[in-house]
Design an enzyme around this catalytic site. Structure first.
Site, mmCIF file in Angstrom:
data_model
loop_
_atom_site.group_PDB
_atom_site.id
_atom_site.type_symbol
_atom_site.label_atom_id
_atom_site.label_comp_id
_atom_site.label_asym_id
_atom_site.label_seq_id
_atom_site.Cartn_x
_atom_site.Cartn_y
_atom_site.Cartn_z
ATOM 1 N N HIS A 112 65.174 8.761 52.324
ATOM 2 C CA HIS A 112 64.388 7.994 51.365
ATOM 3 C C HIS A 112 64.588 6.487 51.491
ATOM 4 C CE1 HIS A 112 62.206 7.166 47.687
ATOM 5 N NE2 HIS A 112 63.241 6.525 47.203
ATOM 6 N N ASP A 158 58.983 3.163 47.386
ATOM 7 C CA ASP A 158 59.177 4.021 46.229
ATOM 8 C C ASP A 158 58.207 3.620 45.121
ATOM 9 O OD1 ASP A 158 60.942 4.863 43.567
ATOM 10 O OD2 ASP A 158 61.156 6.253 45.235
ATOM 11 N N TYR A 186 59.329 4.901 34.859
ATOM 12 C CA TYR A 186 58.959 6.323 34.887
ATOM 13 C C TYR A 186 58.374 6.756 33.543
ATOM 14 C CZ TYR A 186 61.721 6.287 39.146
ATOM 15 O OH TYR A 186 62.207 5.994 40.390
#
Length: 232
Positions: free
Chosen positions: A211, A12, A146
């Site tokens: 994921h 990720d 992020y």
């Protein structure tokens, strides 16, 4: 004198950091196994006059409810991801397997976790562990990554034309959100990734995996990592 070299494994946004590391300092990495997030130059690096900021790219592609876009404004995500909700959040996120459907919408309030059947690779003890950690720390530290993506994109501009010159293996589940980004499968399977990562040796797509591939297929992924690293 050269410094010691390491093997790197990423997943990720850990995979994004691993791509950056191998781009910036290939002399320090013996080999890379990255999972879930492919090398995406336009998302990671400001390159060319038509470059679009990372958050603008995701907003244009998926809209403002996409999780990366929702996370940008301080306070919004903190309310949604309050430490007191850690067990509920981890149960929902992991059980959803971070599919394209789940990542692109705002979560609903409430809901009873008792009606969520944990997938076979996930136990209540796993949920207890994750929940205890996030109840203690909160989610802001992770969410701030992020919020810094546009700055990372800007700072990486000097590497706009650079390639990842480290022996690499890439693994992704065919049910992962990241395997369904626009154009990503053509990029992976028709030479795009190989052009950006010339020493790409293996590309593995795991059927039926989502994921959280290193948990969903723990032994299979561990074997892939070991078998690749053992070559060196």
């Amino acid at each position: 004198m050269h410094g010691p070299k390491v093997f790197v494994v990423g997943h990720d946004w850990g995979a994004i950091i691993a791509w950056y590391l191998c781009l910036f300092r290939p002399d320090r990495v013996t080999a890379l196994v990255n999972t879930s997030v492919a090398f995406m130059r336009h998302v990671f690096i400001r390159a060319g006059a038509a470059a679009v900021k990372t958050t603008d790219y995701f907003n244009q592609a998926y809209g403002p409810t996409y999780y990366i876009c929702r996370f940008q404004e301080p306070g919004v995500a903190e309310k949604e991801f309050a430490p007191a909700h850690a067990r509920h959040l981890m149960t929902r996120i992991l059980s959803d397997r971070f599919s394209e459907r789940a990542a692109g919408k705002e979560p609903k309030d409430g809901g009873d976790d008792a009606d969520v059947a944990l997938p076979p690779w996930l136990t209540e003890a796993d949920i207890d562990y994750f929940a205890a950690a996030f109840e203690k720390t909160g989610f802001t530290g992770a969410i701030n990554y992020y919020r810094n993506m546009d700055r990372n994109w800007e700072l990486a501009a000097p590497w706009a034309d650079a390639k990842v010159t480290v022996p690499t293996k890439f693994i992704v589940g065919d049910g992962d959100l990241t395997y369904h980004y626009a154009g990503i499968q053509d990029y992976l399977h028709k030479g795009g990734l190989k052009a950006d990562v010339p020493l790409l040796e293996e590309l593995v797509v795991v059927p039926g995996a989502g994921h959280f591939i290193q948990q969903e297929r723990a032994q299979e992924v561990s074997d892939h990592i070991h078998d690749f690293i053992a070559k060196f």
